[in-house]
Scaffold this motif. Sequence first.
Motif, PDB file in Angstrom:
ATOM      1  N   GLU A   1       0.580  -1.192   0.109  1.00 28.89           N
ATOM      2  CA  GLU A   1       0.105   0.454  -0.217  1.00 28.89           C
ATOM      3  C   GLU A   1       1.158   0.829  -0.233  1.00 28.89           C
ATOM      4  O   GLU A   1       2.268   1.641   0.571  1.00 28.89           O
ATOM      5  CB  GLU A   1      -0.762  -0.141   0.885  1.00 28.89           C
ATOM      6  N   VAL A   2       0.565   2.135  -0.502  1.00 25.06           N
ATOM      7  CA  VAL A   2       1.422   3.482  -0.714  1.00 25.06           C
ATOM      8  C   VAL A   2       0.617   4.370  -0.183  1.00 25.06           C
ATOM      9  O   VAL A   2      -0.432   4.756   0.446  1.00 25.06           O
ATOM     10  CB  VAL A   2       1.373   4.475  -2.509  1.00 25.06           C
ATOM     11  N   GLN A   3       1.350   4.972   0.207  1.00 27.81           N
ATOM     12  CA  GLN A   3       0.711   6.157   1.907  1.00 27.81           C
ATOM     13  C   GLN A   3       2.418   7.010   2.158  1.00 27.81           C
ATOM     14  O   GLN A   3       3.403   6.518   1.459  1.00 27.81           O
ATOM     15  CB  GLN A   3       1.024   4.969   2.914  1.00 27.81           C
ATOM     16  N   LEU A   4       1.812   8.342   1.713  1.00 30.38           N
ATOM     17  CA  LEU A   4       2.359   9.678   2.233  1.00 30.38           C
ATOM     18  C   LEU A   4       2.375   9.722   3.317  1.00 30.38           C
ATOM     19  O   LEU A   4       0.739  10.432   4.571  1.00 30.38           O
ATOM     20  CB  LEU A   4       1.985  10.413   0.862  1.00 30.38           C
ATOM     21  N   GLN A   5       3.508  10.693   4.032  1.00 29.76           N
ATOM     22  CA  GLN A   5       3.327  11.038   5.170  1.00 29.76           C
ATOM     23  C   GLN A   5       3.748  12.982   5.187  1.00 29.76           C
ATOM     24  O   GLN A   5       5.449  12.407   5.237  1.00 29.76           O
ATOM     25  CB  GLN A   5       3.990  10.448   6.696  1.00 29.76           C
ATOM     26  N   ALA A   6       3.171  13.257   5.123  1.00 33.64           N
ATOM     27  CA  ALA A   6       3.498  15.425   4.902  1.00 33.64           C
ATOM     28  C   ALA A   6       3.778  14.958   6.743  1.00 33.64           C
ATOM     29  O   ALA A   6       3.215  15.297   7.419  1.00 33.64           O
ATOM     30  CB  ALA A   6       2.704  16.255   4.369  1.00 33.64           C
ATOM     31  N   SER A   7       4.731  16.360   6.711  1.00 35.57           N
ATOM     32  CA  SER A   7       4.931  16.931   7.979  1.00 35.57           C
ATOM     33  C   SER A   7       5.707  18.096   7.652  1.00 35.57           C
ATOM     34  O   SER A   7       6.869  18.896   6.192  1.00 35.57           O
ATOM     35  CB  SER A   7       6.418  15.545   8.807  1.00 35.57           C
ATOM     36  N   GLY A   8       6.378  18.782   8.678  1.00 28.93           N
ATOM     37  CA  GLY A   8       7.571  20.719   9.267  1.00 28.93           C
ATOM     38  C   GLY A   8       6.474  21.165   9.202  1.00 28.93           C
ATOM     39  O   GLY A   8       6.705  22.426   9.114  1.00 28.93           O
ATOM     40  N   GLY A   9       4.844  21.326   9.169  1.00 30.46           N
ATOM     41  CA  GLY A   9       4.341  22.511   9.265  1.00 30.46           C
ATOM     42  C   GLY A   9       4.384  23.154  10.404  1.00 30.46           C
ATOM     43  O   GLY A   9       4.723  22.204  11.795  1.00 30.46           O
ATOM     44  N   GLY A  10       3.431  24.226  11.200  1.00 25.41           N
ATOM     45  CA  GLY A  10       4.114  24.808  12.422  1.00 25.41           C
ATOM     46  C   GLY A  10       3.379  26.648  11.976  1.00 25.41           C
ATOM     47  O   GLY A  10       3.095  26.737  11.054  1.00 25.41           O
ATOM     48  N   LEU A  11       3.662  27.153  13.170  1.00 20.03           N
ATOM     49  CA  LEU A  11       3.889  28.205  12.954  1.00 20.03           C
ATOM     50  C   LEU A  11       4.818  29.252  13.392  1.00 20.03           C
ATOM     51  O   LEU A  11       5.971  29.165  13.912  1.00 20.03           O
ATOM     52  CB  LEU A  11       2.903  28.935  14.997  1.00 20.03           C
ATOM     53  N   VAL A  12       4.971  30.126  11.853  1.00 23.08           N
ATOM     54  CA  VAL A  12       5.929  30.804  11.548  1.00 23.08           C
ATOM     55  C   VAL A  12       5.816  32.786  11.780  1.00 23.08           C
ATOM     56  O   VAL A  12       4.652  33.080  11.224  1.00 23.08           O
ATOM     57  CB  VAL A  12       6.856  30.604  10.780  1.00 23.08           C
ATOM     58  N   GLN A  13       6.002  33.584  11.498  1.00 23.14           N
ATOM     59  CA  GLN A  13       6.461  34.638  11.687  1.00 23.14           C
ATOM     60  C   GLN A  13       6.820  35.382   9.794  1.00 23.14           C
ATOM     61  O   GLN A  13       7.179  34.194   9.377  1.00 23.14           O
ATOM     62  CB  GLN A  13       7.256  35.849  12.239  1.00 23.14           C
ATOM     63  N   ALA A  14       5.976  36.233   9.717  1.00 25.38           N
ATOM     64  CA  ALA A  14       6.097  36.353   8.395  1.00 25.38           C
ATOM     65  C   ALA A  14       7.794  36.677   8.176  1.00 25.38           C
ATOM     66  O   ALA A  14       8.120  37.409   9.251  1.00 25.38           O
ATOM     67  CB  ALA A  14       5.085  37.527   8.058  1.00 25.38           C
ATOM     68  N   GLY A  15       7.972  36.541   6.476  1.00 21.37           N
ATOM     69  CA  GLY A  15      10.064  36.376   6.556  1.00 21.37           C
ATOM     70  C   GLY A  15       9.940  35.482   7.013  1.00 21.37           C
ATOM     71  O   GLY A  15      11.162  34.593   6.748  1.00 21.37           O
ATOM     72  N   GLY A  16       9.502  34.924   7.491  1.00 26.25           N
ATOM     73  CA  GLY A  16      10.352  33.474   8.485  1.00 26.25           C
ATOM     74  C   GLY A  16      10.614  32.334   7.040  1.00 26.25           C
ATOM     75  O   GLY A  16      10.145  32.194   5.894  1.00 26.25           O
ATOM     76  N   SER A  17      11.144  30.736   8.034  1.00 23.66           N
ATOM     77  CA  SER A  17      11.375  29.683   7.123  1.00 23.66           C
ATOM     78  C   SER A  17      10.568  28.959   7.530  1.00 23.66           C
ATOM     79  O   SER A  17      10.269  28.299   8.674  1.00 23.66           O
ATOM     80  CB  SER A  17      12.688  29.337   6.731  1.00 23.66           C
ATOM     81  N   LEU A  18      10.035  27.406   6.812  1.00 21.44           N
ATOM     82  CA  LEU A  18      10.053  26.345   7.149  1.00 21.44           C
ATOM     83  C   LEU A  18      10.247  25.277   6.139  1.00 21.44           C
ATOM     84  O   LEU A  18      10.394  25.407   4.967  1.00 21.44           O
ATOM     85  CB  LEU A  18       7.956  26.097   7.303  1.00 21.44           C
TER      86      LEU A  18
END
Length: 125
Positions: A1-18
């Motif tokens: 079975e094919v599965q994808l797991q997305a991660s890394g989101g969060g809260l950041v201020q404008a101008g920031g990076s993720l």
Amino acid sequence: EVQLQASGGGLVQAGGSLRLSCAASGLGFEDHAIGWFRRAPGKGREGVSNISSKDGSTFYSDSVKARFTIARNSAKNTVFLDMNSLKPEDTSIYYCAVDFQPLGIRTDPAAYNVWGQGTLVTVSS
């Protein structure tokens, strides 16, 4: 079975990076095109970026061009989306998806066969 797991989101201020990650099980990412899409509150799904299986060519929507970078790490079977200079309008749930057809890059979400569960990115002003 094919599965994808997305991660890394969060809260950041404008101008920031993720950095978002999309890890796959059940298939090899190098054989398929991968896309990142997003859905903002109250809005429809929007294409963000795609990377092809064949030559690693990439596509970016106008709204993220020059700020976001998509890349694939075949050894880790993971696709990354580096997001810089984030803006409040980038606030969305971000999804990764795989296109089983080896036809280069297709940006239509309907072409994508399996989707991850999404990761929330919130950019504060």
